[in-house]
Design a protein around this motif. Structure first.
Motif, short mmCIF file in Angstrom:
data_model
loop_
_atom_site.label_atom_id
_atom_site.label_comp_id
_atom_site.label_asym_id
_atom_site.label_seq_id
_atom_site.Cartn_x
_atom_site.Cartn_y
_atom_site.Cartn_z
N ALA A 159 0.86 -1.18 0.00
CA ALA A 159 0.00 0.00 0.00
C ALA A 159 0.90 1.23 0.00
CB ALA A 159 -0.90 -0.02 1.23
N GLY A 160 0.35 2.36 -0.34
CA GLY A 160 1.09 3.60 -0.24
C GLY A 160 2.02 3.90 -1.39
N VAL A 161 1.96 3.14 -2.47
CA VAL A 161 2.79 3.42 -3.63
C VAL A 161 1.92 4.03 -4.73
CG1 VAL A 161 4.47 1.62 -3.11
CG2 VAL A 161 2.53 1.09 -4.56
N ASP A 162 2.55 4.81 -5.59
CA ASP A 162 1.87 5.39 -6.74
C ASP A 162 2.10 4.51 -7.96
OD1 ASP A 162 1.10 7.54 -5.15
OD2 ASP A 162 2.78 8.80 -5.80
N PRO B 194 -3.19 4.15 -5.27
CA PRO B 194 -4.39 3.38 -5.58
C PRO B 194 -4.50 2.04 -4.86
CG PRO B 194 -2.77 3.02 -7.29
CD PRO B 194 -2.16 4.00 -6.30
N PHE B 195 -3.47 1.66 -4.09
CA PHE B 195 -3.44 0.32 -3.51
C PHE B 195 -3.69 0.35 -2.00
CE2 PHE B 195 -0.57 0.14 -7.22
CZ PHE B 195 -1.27 -0.79 -7.97
N TYR B 196 -4.61 -0.51 -1.56
CA TYR B 196 -4.93 -0.69 -0.14
C TYR B 196 -5.04 -2.19 0.09
CZ TYR B 196 -5.91 4.22 -0.61
OH TYR B 196 -5.78 5.56 -0.88
N VAL B 197 -4.11 -2.74 0.89
CA VAL B 197 -4.04 -4.18 1.10
C VAL B 197 -5.38 -4.71 1.59
CG1 VAL B 197 -2.90 -6.03 2.40
CG2 VAL B 197 -1.54 -4.15 1.46
N GLY B 198 -5.85 -5.77 0.95
CA GLY B 198 -7.13 -6.38 1.28
C GLY B 198 -8.31 -5.74 0.57
N GLU B 199 -8.06 -4.75 -0.28
CA GLU B 199 -9.15 -4.03 -0.95
C GLU B 199 -8.97 -4.04 -2.46
OE1 GLU B 199 -11.70 -3.03 0.68
OE2 GLU B 199 -10.90 -3.05 2.72
N ARG B 200 -10.09 -3.87 -3.16
CA ARG B 200 -10.12 -3.73 -4.61
C ARG B 200 -10.61 -2.32 -4.92
NH1 ARG B 200 -10.20 -7.52 -8.71
NH2 ARG B 200 -10.33 -9.12 -7.14
N THR B 201 -9.82 -1.57 -5.70
CA THR B 201 -10.17 -0.21 -6.06
C THR B 201 -10.28 -0.10 -7.58
OG1 THR B 201 -7.83 0.40 -6.02
CG2 THR B 201 -9.12 0.84 -4.01
N ARG C 243 -11.73 5.03 -6.91
CA ARG C 243 -12.96 4.51 -6.33
C ARG C 243 -12.68 3.27 -5.48
NH1 ARG C 243 -13.79 5.37 -11.55
NH2 ARG C 243 -13.99 3.18 -12.11
N GLY C 244 -13.44 3.17 -4.37
CA GLY C 244 -13.34 1.97 -3.56
C GLY C 244 -13.79 2.19 -2.13
N CYS C 245 -14.11 1.06 -1.49
CA CYS C 245 -14.40 1.00 -0.06
C CYS C 245 -15.66 1.77 0.33
CB CYS C 245 -13.20 1.44 0.76
SG CYS C 245 -11.77 0.38 0.46
N THR C 246 -16.67 1.71 -0.51
CA THR C 246 -17.94 2.32 -0.19
C THR C 246 -19.05 1.50 -0.84
OG1 THR C 246 -19.23 4.36 -0.23
CG2 THR C 246 -17.88 3.92 -2.15
N GLY C 247 -20.20 1.54 -0.25
CA GLY C 247 -21.36 0.87 -0.82
C GLY C 247 -22.41 1.91 -1.16
N GLY C 248 -23.42 1.50 -1.87
CA GLY C 248 -24.50 2.43 -2.21
C GLY C 248 -24.10 3.43 -3.27
N ASP C 249 -24.70 4.61 -3.19
CA ASP C 249 -24.43 5.65 -4.17
C ASP C 249 -22.97 6.09 -4.07
OD1 ASP C 249 -27.03 5.70 -5.12
OD2 ASP C 249 -27.66 7.18 -3.63
N PRO C 250 -22.33 6.31 -5.23
CA PRO C 250 -20.93 6.76 -5.18
C PRO C 250 -20.84 8.17 -4.61
CG PRO C 250 -21.69 6.60 -7.46
CD PRO C 250 -22.80 6.10 -6.58
N PRO C 251 -19.88 8.39 -3.73
CA PRO C 251 -19.68 9.74 -3.18
C PRO C 251 -19.02 10.65 -4.21
CG PRO C 251 -18.03 8.24 -2.32
CD PRO C 251 -18.96 7.41 -3.16
N GLY D 3 -8.78 13.95 4.93
CA GLY D 3 -7.86 13.66 3.84
C GLY D 3 -7.53 12.20 3.64
N ARG D 4 -7.94 11.34 4.57
CA ARG D 4 -7.67 9.91 4.43
C ARG D 4 -8.65 9.30 3.42
NH1 ARG D 4 -8.65 6.83 9.09
NH2 ARG D 4 -10.14 8.44 9.66
N HIS D 5 -8.17 8.36 2.62
CA HIS D 5 -9.01 7.65 1.66
C HIS D 5 -9.98 6.75 2.44
CE1 HIS D 5 -10.18 4.99 -1.66
NE2 HIS D 5 -9.76 5.97 -2.45
N LEU D 6 -11.15 6.50 1.86
CA LEU D 6 -12.13 5.63 2.50
C LEU D 6 -11.61 4.22 2.76
CD1 LEU D 6 -15.37 6.68 0.57
CD2 LEU D 6 -14.64 7.40 2.87
N CYS D 7 -10.58 3.79 1.99
CA CYS D 7 -10.00 2.46 2.19
C CYS D 7 -8.98 2.41 3.32
CB CYS D 7 -9.35 1.97 0.90
SG CYS D 7 -10.51 1.64 -0.43
N GLU D 8 -8.55 3.57 3.80
CA GLU D 8 -7.58 3.60 4.89
C GLU D 8 -8.28 3.38 6.22
OE1 GLU D 8 -4.12 6.53 4.37
OE2 GLU D 8 -5.79 7.44 3.25
N ASP D 9 -7.59 2.70 7.12
CA ASP D 9 -8.14 2.45 8.46
C ASP D 9 -8.18 3.72 9.27
OD1 ASP D 9 -8.47 -0.23 7.90
OD2 ASP D 9 -6.46 -0.72 8.63
#
Length: 174
Positions: free
Chosen positions: A80-83, A114-121, A152-160, A168-174
């Motif tokens: 995670a954390g790489v571009d 774009p990478f968050y371990v355990g997630e698909r974006t 995009r990632g780590c959200t359900g329903g309507d896209p934010p 400033g933290r991404h929705l996929c970050e803890d």
């Protein structure tokens, strides 16, 4: 549609141990009668400056047709954390090794974090024409940057409207 899984940083075992970016690259129609081949090359940004030559023997070329085309690529990382740097090359030959390919047009894209371990974006790149971006690396607009809050990632329903929290933290970050 084609899917190309690239283990950029290490072999991938399962989604819990790695991160997956679904990259959709919208490519233009062929500009004329001569064949045009495209190589979409994703690489770890920190190790691959855009100004360096990237060999294309690890990607399958795409022949542009009469209609625009969307290329789907799954990019896998254990970090995670790489571009992610993406170079889109337009060539006269499938391998981009023809003499006419020495100055092949390229488009450069930088996908921030774009990478968050355990997630698909997911992220989209739109290439509107077969032409080089007129730029000098490091100047405004070059490469085209996909902001981390647009991944995009780590959200359900309507896209934010953004995929980052107010802090400033991404929705996929803890």
């Amino acid at each position: 549609m084609r899917a190309l899984a690239l283990a950029l940083f290490a072999a991938a075992a399962g989604c819990a141990d790695n991160a997956v970016l679904e990259l959709m690259v919208e490519l233009p129609a062929s500009p004329g009668d001569d064949p045009v081949y495209v190589q979409v090359q994703p690489r770890r940004a920190s190790n691959n400056p855009f100004t360096d030559e990237w060999r294309g023997d690890d990607v399958e070329p795409i022949a542009l047709g009469a209609e625009p085309f969307v290329d789907h690529i799954s990019v896998v990382s254990e970090e995670a954390g790489v571009d992610l740097a993406v170079k889109v090359r337009f060539c006269a030959s499938p391998t981009c090794t023809d003499l006419a390919d020495v100055d092949a047009p390229e488009r450069w894209y930088l996908v921030e974090h774009p990478f968050y371990v355990g997630e698909r974006t997911e992220a989209d790149l739109v290439v509107s024409e077969v032409a080089s971006a007129t730029c000098v690396e490091g100047t405004a607009g070059c490469p085209t940057v996909v902001d981390r809050c647009a991944v995009r990632g780590c959200t359900g329903g309507d896209p934010p409207s953004t995929y980052c929290r107010l802090d400033g933290r991404h929705l996929c970050e803890d």
